[in-house]
Enzyme design. Structure first.
Site, PDB file in Angstrom:
ATOM      1  N   SER A   1      87.173 -75.983 -54.916  1.00 51.30           N
ATOM      2  CA  SER A   1      86.768 -74.665 -54.417  1.00 51.30           C
ATOM      3  C   SER A   1      87.665 -74.286 -53.244  1.00 51.30           C
ATOM      4  O   SER A   1      88.222 -75.157 -52.556  1.00 51.30           O
ATOM      5  CB  SER A   1      85.320 -74.716 -53.932  1.00 51.30           C
TER       6      SER A   1
ATOM      7  N   TYR B   1      78.798 -79.236 -48.989  1.00 49.01           N
ATOM      8  CA  TYR B   1      79.458 -78.714 -50.197  1.00 49.01           C
ATOM      9  C   TYR B   1      80.969 -78.616 -49.955  1.00 49.01           C
ATOM     10  O   TYR B   1      81.776 -79.069 -50.776  1.00 49.01           O
ATOM     11  CB  TYR B   1      78.875 -77.334 -50.537  1.00 49.01           C
TER      12      TYR B   1
ATOM     13  N   LYS C   1      84.147 -80.658 -51.725  1.00 49.77           N
ATOM     14  CA  LYS C   1      85.250 -79.996 -52.423  1.00 49.77           C
ATOM     15  C   LYS C   1      86.603 -80.407 -51.822  1.00 49.77           C
ATOM     16  O   LYS C   1      87.608 -80.473 -52.530  1.00 49.77           O
ATOM     17  CB  LYS C   1      85.056 -78.475 -52.392  1.00 49.77           C
TER      18      LYS C   1
HETATM   19  N1  LIG Z   1      81.281 -69.191 -58.573  1.00 46.21           N
HETATM   20  C1  LIG Z   1      82.035 -69.378 -57.492  1.00 46.21           C
HETATM   21  O1  LIG Z   1      82.216 -68.453 -56.669  1.00 46.21           O
HETATM   22  C2  LIG Z   1      82.716 -70.699 -57.263  1.00 46.21           C
HETATM   23  C3  LIG Z   1      83.672 -70.772 -56.241  1.00 46.21           C
HETATM   24  C4  LIG Z   1      84.322 -71.974 -56.033  1.00 46.21           C
HETATM   25  C5  LIG Z   1      84.034 -73.088 -56.801  1.00 46.21           C
HETATM   26  N2  LIG Z   1      83.073 -73.010 -57.755  1.00 46.21           N
HETATM   27  C6  LIG Z   1      82.810 -74.235 -58.516  1.00 46.21           C
HETATM   28  O2  LIG Z   1      82.901 -73.974 -59.897  1.00 46.21           O
HETATM   29  C7  LIG Z   1      82.046 -74.866 -60.610  1.00 46.21           C
HETATM   30  C8  LIG Z   1      81.221 -74.076 -61.621  1.00 46.21           C
HETATM   31  O3  LIG Z   1      80.432 -73.127 -60.911  1.00 46.21           O
HETATM   32  P1  LIG Z   1      79.955 -71.739 -61.586  1.00 46.21           P
HETATM   33  O4  LIG Z   1      80.105 -70.716 -60.535  1.00 46.21           O
HETATM   34  O5  LIG Z   1      80.607 -71.541 -62.902  1.00 46.21           O
HETATM   35  O6  LIG Z   1      78.391 -72.042 -61.772  1.00 46.21           O
HETATM   36  P2  LIG Z   1      77.302 -71.521 -62.860  1.00 46.21           P
HETATM   37  O7  LIG Z   1      77.654 -70.172 -63.404  1.00 46.21           O
HETATM   38  O8  LIG Z   1      75.980 -71.675 -62.167  1.00 46.21           O
HETATM   39  O9  LIG Z   1      77.453 -72.578 -64.052  1.00 46.21           O
HETATM   40  C9  LIG Z   1      77.230 -73.906 -63.813  1.00 46.21           C
HETATM   41  C10 LIG Z   1      77.328 -74.686 -65.129  1.00 46.21           C
HETATM   42  O10 LIG Z   1      77.217 -76.073 -64.818  1.00 46.21           O
HETATM   43  C11 LIG Z   1      76.106 -76.674 -65.526  1.00 46.21           C
HETATM   44  N3  LIG Z   1      75.631 -77.732 -64.610  1.00 46.21           N
HETATM   45  C12 LIG Z   1      75.112 -77.583 -63.359  1.00 46.21           C
HETATM   46  N4  LIG Z   1      74.838 -78.779 -62.818  1.00 46.21           N
HETATM   47  C13 LIG Z   1      75.218 -79.729 -63.728  1.00 46.21           C
HETATM   48  C14 LIG Z   1      75.174 -81.145 -63.758  1.00 46.21           C
HETATM   49  N5  LIG Z   1      74.702 -81.850 -62.736  1.00 46.21           N
HETATM   50  N6  LIG Z   1      75.638 -81.773 -64.858  1.00 46.21           N
HETATM   51  C15 LIG Z   1      76.154 -81.063 -65.896  1.00 46.21           C
HETATM   52  N7  LIG Z   1      76.207 -79.729 -65.937  1.00 46.21           N
HETATM   53  C16 LIG Z   1      75.730 -79.055 -64.866  1.00 46.21           C
HETATM   54  C17 LIG Z   1      75.174 -75.489 -65.820  1.00 46.21           C
HETATM   55  O11 LIG Z   1      74.362 -75.650 -66.969  1.00 46.21           O
HETATM   56  P3  LIG Z   1      72.905 -76.400 -66.946  1.00 46.21           P
HETATM   57  O12 LIG Z   1      72.059 -75.672 -65.959  1.00 46.21           O
HETATM   58  O13 LIG Z   1      72.463 -76.280 -68.379  1.00 46.21           O
HETATM   59  O14 LIG Z   1      73.193 -77.822 -66.547  1.00 46.21           O
HETATM   60  C18 LIG Z   1      76.227 -74.395 -66.108  1.00 46.21           C
HETATM   61  O15 LIG Z   1      76.766 -74.527 -67.424  1.00 46.21           O
HETATM   62  C19 LIG Z   1      81.238 -75.635 -59.550  1.00 46.21           C
HETATM   63  O16 LIG Z   1      81.858 -76.896 -59.345  1.00 46.21           O
HETATM   64  C20 LIG Z   1      81.403 -74.783 -58.292  1.00 46.21           C
HETATM   65  O17 LIG Z   1      81.315 -75.555 -57.114  1.00 46.21           O
HETATM   66  C21 LIG Z   1      82.406 -71.844 -58.018  1.00 46.21           C
END
Ligand SMILES: NC(=O)c1ccc[n+]([C@@H]2O[C@H](COP(=O)([O-])OP(=O)(O)OC[C@H]3O[C@@H](n4cnc5c(N)ncnc54)[C@H](OP(=O)(O)O)[C@@H]3O)[C@@H](O)[C@H]2O)c1
Length: 248
Positions: free
Chosen positions: A139, A152, A156
């Site tokens: 991130s 968090y 990261k």
């Molecule tokens: N969105 C942002 O702004 C942002 C920015 C920087 C980094 N990130 C990083 O990107 C990654 C994905 O985030 P996102 O924004 O795409 O989130 P999201 O839309 O909430 O999707 C999260 C996905 O991960 C699954 N999941 C959650 N916890 C899990 C676990 N312990 N084991 C296996 N699967 C799990 C969820 O499905 P289930 O609920 O079915 O498990 C879902 O498919 C994360 O690592 C986050 O830190 C996001």
């Protein structure tokens, strides 16, 4: 499909066969750039992971989706199959235990330890196939800690270090390790930020590209890192943040 362990998930992915679709580059028919590859995308039933899974499948990989909930896995598999993509799915919770007492432990287990353990599991399978490419999702917070998100952010930052540490270790096995660092991307995970209009405005005006990112903005970068076009790139982090400040 029943709940499966990482080991089972890996054995499924290594046995997977894939279909072959051709793509046209400047009028010349060429095989898709990820043809013959098996992509194992964890946390991929929603948000960034789902967009990455879709893009890798569109680029010719046979993709195995996974997340914690069967219902979400089924829904995502059905959706991508409906788009004509070659995907399968299984339940896989990347964390180790359900009952962590302290939040910081949980965050480090899920974000750092699980990534490391998953790499350890996947490396022998990649070795059998003659090599591979690993992309770890960090991130922007790994470079510049987000206010009130200390653990968090630290987790990261650890993933940036993990990428740097693993890359030289795995080059002799023909395995590349790179990292993706998204900024603010419109997903359920970040909805507390982008659903608040004043916070959203404040955040986006500070960016070079003045809009919030979409999951698809991350997907192409990951497909590139997995492809032969990135054959000489390892140990690097690609920041997808619309110009949000990144480097340490
Ligand atoms: N969105 C942002 O702004 C942002 C920015 C920087 C980094 N990130 C990083 O990107 C990654 C994905 O985030 P996102 O924004 O795409 O989130 P999201 O839309 O909430 O999707 C999260 C996905 O991960 C699954 N999941 C959650 N916890 C899990 C676990 N312990 N084991 C296996 N699967 C799990 C969820 O499905 P289930 O609920 O079915 O498990 C879902 O498919 C994360 O690592 C986050 O830190 C996001």
């Amino acid at each position: 499909m029943s709940r499966l362990s990482w080991h089972r998930l890996l054995s499924i992915s290594s046995c997977a066969v894939r279909s072959c679709r051709m793509q046209s580059v400047r009028g010349v028919q060429t095989p898709p750039k990820l043809q013959g590859k098996v992509a194992l995308v964890t946390a991929s039933t929603n948000g960034i992971g789902l967009a990455i899974a879709r893009r890798l499948a569109q680029d010719g990989a046979r993709v195995l989706l996974s997340s914690r909930r069967q219902q979400n896995v089924d829904h995502a598999v059905q959706k991508l199959k409906g788009e004509g993509l070659d995907v399968d799915g299984t339940v896989c919770h990347v964390g180790k235990s359900e009952d962590r007492e302290r939040l910081v432990n949980t965050i480090l287990d899920i974000n750092v330890k699980a990534a490391f353990l998953l790499v350890k599991l996947v490396v022998p399978k990649m070795q059998e196939r003659g090599g591979g490419s690993i992309v770890i999702v960090s991130s922007l917070a790994g470079f510049t800690p987000f206010p009130a998100l200390g653990p968090y952010s630290v987790s990261k930052t650890a993933l940036l270090g993990l990428t740097k540490a693993l890359a030289p270790e795995l080059t002799q096995l023909n395995i590349r390790v790179n990292c993706l660092a998204p900024g603010l991307i419109r997903t359920k995970f970040s909805s507390a930020l982008w659903k608040n209009e004043s916070v959203l405005e404040q955040l986006t005006t500070s960016l070079g590209i003045s809009r919030i990112g979409e999951p698809e903005d991350c997907a192409g970068a990951v497909s590139f890192l997995c492809s032969p076009d990135a054959a000489y790139i390892t140990g690097e982090t690609v920041v997808v943040s619309g110009g949000g400040h990144s480097r340490l």
